[in-house]
Every structure is written in C-alpha cells, then in structure tokens.
Motif scaffolding. Structure first.
Motif, short mmCIF file in Angstrom:
data_model
loop_
_atom_site.label_atom_id
_atom_site.label_comp_id
_atom_site.label_asym_id
_atom_site.label_seq_id
_atom_site.Cartn_x
_atom_site.Cartn_y
_atom_site.Cartn_z
N ASN A 1 8.44 -4.84 -3.35
CA ASN A 1 8.44 -6.02 -4.19
C ASN A 1 7.11 -6.74 -3.97
OD1 ASN A 1 9.14 -8.10 -5.87
ND2 ASN A 1 10.54 -9.07 -4.44
N VAL A 2 6.33 -6.87 -5.04
CA VAL A 2 5.04 -7.55 -5.00
C VAL A 2 5.11 -8.72 -5.97
CG1 VAL A 2 2.55 -7.32 -5.39
CG2 VAL A 2 3.86 -5.35 -4.53
N SER A 3 4.85 -9.93 -5.47
CA SER A 3 4.86 -11.08 -6.37
C SER A 3 3.66 -11.98 -6.07
CB SER A 3 6.16 -11.87 -6.25
OG SER A 3 6.32 -12.39 -4.96
N CYS A 4 3.14 -12.57 -7.14
CA CYS A 4 1.96 -13.43 -7.05
C CYS A 4 2.21 -14.71 -7.84
CB CYS A 4 0.73 -12.70 -7.61
SG CYS A 4 -0.77 -13.68 -7.51
N SER A 5 1.84 -15.85 -7.25
CA SER A 5 2.12 -17.14 -7.87
C SER A 5 0.96 -17.71 -8.68
CB SER A 5 2.53 -18.15 -6.78
OG SER A 5 1.47 -18.32 -5.85
N ILE A 6 -0.09 -16.92 -8.93
CA ILE A 6 -1.22 -17.42 -9.71
C ILE A 6 -0.85 -17.39 -11.20
CG2 ILE A 6 -3.63 -17.06 -10.37
CD1 ILE A 6 -4.06 -15.71 -7.68
N PRO A 7 -0.89 -18.55 -11.86
CA PRO A 7 -0.57 -18.56 -13.30
C PRO A 7 -1.51 -17.66 -14.10
CG PRO A 7 -0.70 -20.80 -12.41
CD PRO A 7 -1.21 -19.87 -11.35
N LEU A 8 -0.98 -17.02 -15.09
CA LEU A 8 -1.68 -16.14 -16.03
C LEU A 8 -2.19 -14.84 -15.42
CD1 LEU A 8 -3.72 -18.82 -18.02
CD2 LEU A 8 -1.51 -17.83 -18.61
N PRO B 1 -2.36 -15.78 -2.59
CA PRO B 1 -0.97 -16.18 -2.86
C PRO B 1 -0.10 -15.01 -3.35
CG PRO B 1 -2.37 -16.89 -4.66
CD PRO B 1 -3.28 -16.27 -3.63
N LEU B 2 0.06 -14.03 -2.48
CA LEU B 2 0.87 -12.85 -2.77
C LEU B 2 1.98 -12.74 -1.75
CD1 LEU B 2 -1.84 -10.12 -3.36
CD2 LEU B 2 -0.01 -10.64 -4.95
N LYS B 3 3.12 -12.23 -2.19
CA LYS B 3 4.20 -11.85 -1.28
C LYS B 3 4.44 -10.37 -1.49
CE LYS B 3 6.51 -16.30 -1.05
NZ LYS B 3 7.76 -17.03 -1.20
N ILE B 4 4.34 -9.62 -0.41
CA ILE B 4 4.51 -8.17 -0.47
C ILE B 4 5.55 -7.78 0.57
CG2 ILE B 4 3.39 -5.92 -0.30
CD1 ILE B 4 0.69 -7.46 -0.73
N SER B 5 6.56 -7.06 0.14
CA SER B 5 7.59 -6.60 1.08
C SER B 5 8.16 -5.27 0.59
CB SER B 5 8.70 -7.63 1.23
OG SER B 5 9.37 -7.81 -0.01
N LEU C 1 -2.26 -4.55 -9.78
CA LEU C 1 -3.38 -3.99 -9.00
C LEU C 1 -2.95 -3.70 -7.56
CD1 LEU C 1 -6.36 -6.17 -10.24
CD2 LEU C 1 -6.09 -3.70 -10.56
N ILE C 2 -2.22 -4.62 -6.96
CA ILE C 2 -1.75 -4.42 -5.58
C ILE C 2 -0.76 -3.26 -5.53
CG2 ILE C 2 -0.44 -5.46 -3.68
CD1 ILE C 2 -3.35 -6.52 -3.99
N ALA C 3 0.14 -3.18 -6.50
CA ALA C 3 1.07 -2.04 -6.55
C ALA C 3 0.32 -0.73 -6.70
CB ALA C 3 2.07 -2.24 -7.70
N ASP C 4 -0.71 -0.70 -7.55
CA ASP C 4 -1.53 0.51 -7.70
C ASP C 4 -2.23 0.86 -6.40
OD1 ASP C 4 -0.73 0.67 -10.35
OD2 ASP C 4 -2.62 -0.11 -11.17
N MET D 1 6.75 -7.61 -9.14
CA MET D 1 6.79 -6.24 -9.60
C MET D 1 7.52 -5.41 -8.56
SD MET D 1 3.64 -3.67 -10.41
CE MET D 1 3.83 -3.63 -12.17
N LYS D 2 8.49 -4.68 -9.01
CA LYS D 2 9.28 -3.83 -8.11
C LYS D 2 9.02 -2.37 -8.44
CE LYS D 2 12.76 -7.30 -7.44
NZ LYS D 2 14.05 -7.55 -6.90
N PHE D 3 8.94 -1.55 -7.38
CA PHE D 3 8.79 -0.11 -7.55
C PHE D 3 9.21 0.59 -6.26
CE2 PHE D 3 4.85 -1.68 -5.83
CZ PHE D 3 4.38 -0.70 -4.97
N ASP D 4 9.48 1.87 -6.36
CA ASP D 4 9.91 2.66 -5.21
C ASP D 4 8.91 3.76 -4.89
OD1 ASP D 4 12.29 1.21 -5.01
OD2 ASP D 4 13.36 2.57 -6.35
N GLU D 5 8.82 4.09 -3.63
CA GLU D 5 8.01 5.21 -3.13
C GLU D 5 8.86 5.93 -2.09
OE1 GLU D 5 4.40 4.92 -5.11
OE2 GLU D 5 4.61 6.25 -3.42
N THR D 6 8.69 7.23 -1.99
CA THR D 6 9.39 8.00 -0.96
C THR D 6 8.40 8.88 -0.21
OG1 THR D 6 11.44 8.03 -2.24
CG2 THR D 6 11.23 9.69 -0.51
N HIS D 7 8.46 8.81 1.11
CA HIS D 7 7.67 9.70 1.97
C HIS D 7 8.57 10.82 2.46
CE1 HIS D 7 4.35 6.63 3.25
NE2 HIS D 7 4.41 6.81 1.95
N GLN D 8 8.16 12.05 2.19
CA GLN D 8 8.86 13.21 2.71
C GLN D 8 8.26 13.53 4.07
OE1 GLN D 8 11.55 14.37 1.19
NE2 GLN D 8 11.21 12.95 -0.49
N LEU D 9 9.10 13.61 5.09
CA LEU D 9 8.63 13.79 6.45
C LEU D 9 9.14 15.12 7.00
CD1 LEU D 9 9.33 10.10 7.20
CD2 LEU D 9 7.05 11.13 7.13
#
Length: 162
Positions: free
Chosen positions: A124-131, A102-106, A139-142, A1-9
């Motif tokens: 980019n959040v990806s999980c290798s658990i079938p189904l 089994p998650l990859k988060i970057s 959930l991780i993205a949220d 799952m891909k998504f963008d976030e921006t922090h205003q500093l």
C-alpha cells in the motif's frame, strides 16, 4: 495505490523465517544491494515468536524520475524501514518512511509453502500531495517492482546459509 508481489524462495518456510529474523541477513542484504549505502540497524529484537528490526539507509531509485518527482525525491533518499514478524504464523509487516517525503509505504507479508516457500507482499503506497500524489504513488510502486526481482535473487542466495 495497492498491489501485490510474490517472492518465490528456494527453501521451506521455516528456513525463510529463520533468515527473516536474523539481523545478519539484513546487514548482508543491504550492504550488497545496488543503490543502497550507509546502512545502519537502529533497533533489533527477538522475543519468543516475535521479531522486529528497524533500520536506516540511503537508497537510490531504480527507475527514471520525471522533473516533478526529482524536486520531491533526491538522487538518494533516507529510508527508515521496520520489519515485524510473527514467526509462528509466518505473518509480517513492512513499514517504510522516506524522510521529508509525505508518503506512507507498507506491506503485509505472508510466508508459507513447502518444500519451497513464497513470501506474498500486499503493498500500500499513499501520498498526501494534492494533484501530484497519485503520480508519485505510481512512481514509487514502479520503483518497488523494479527492485523486487533483485531482492528476491539476493534473498535466495543468502537463504543458502539457513
């Protein structure tokens, strides 16, 4: 799952990058954030225009988890995170490992702007658990989105020192 976030500093990019390349910033940040405990820096190095820090902590999710996710994720999870920055270009990368899950988060990051900077995260959040993988990715993205606002507020507060 891909998504963008921006922090205003609230300071220029040079100040933000100075903060992002300071071990003390990470120590103060993770000792202050709600739901984080047992923070420890594992590695930290600044060489020329390159900065890298790797740290470990126990982190709690900020969103309610359904039963299937509670079986995979505990109340607290061991998180190992590495941040790397090219301080000349303002380009960085964040890599997160949840021990035993089994998650990859970057996220690719880019700091820029003046007089006030922003940090754009391309997650980019990806999980290798079938189904169940897609549901766990969501959930991780949220959870990342839920924590993002508090992270931005705290970073702006700590930025006053740079």
């Amino acid at each position: 799952m891909k998504f963008d976030e921006t922090h205003q500093l609230n300071k220029p990019a040079a100040s933000v990058l100075k903060m992002y390349s300071d071990r003390g910033y990470f120590e103060r940040k993770y000792q202050t954030l709600d739901g984080v405990k047992d923070f420890e820096v594992l590695e930290c190095e600044l060489k020329g225009d390159s900065f890298r820090i790797r740290h470990r902590s126990q982190q709690r999710s900020d969103i309610p988890m359904p039963d299937f996710a509670k079986k995979i994720l505990g109340e607290y999870n061991t998180v190992i995170q590495q941040d790397t920055w090219n301080l000349k270009t303002g380009v960085g990368r964040l890599e997160i490992e949840l021990k035993g899950v089994p998650l990859k988060i970057s996220a690719d990051m880019k700091v820029g702007g003046s007089p006030n900077a922003s940090n754009t995260f391309s997650w980019n959040v990806s999980c290798s658990i079938p189904l169940l993988g897609g549901k766990l990715e969501k959930l991780i993205a949220d959870d990342i989105r839920a924590k993002s606002a508090a992270d931005m507020v705290l970073s702006n507060k700590l930025l006053a020192d740079y």
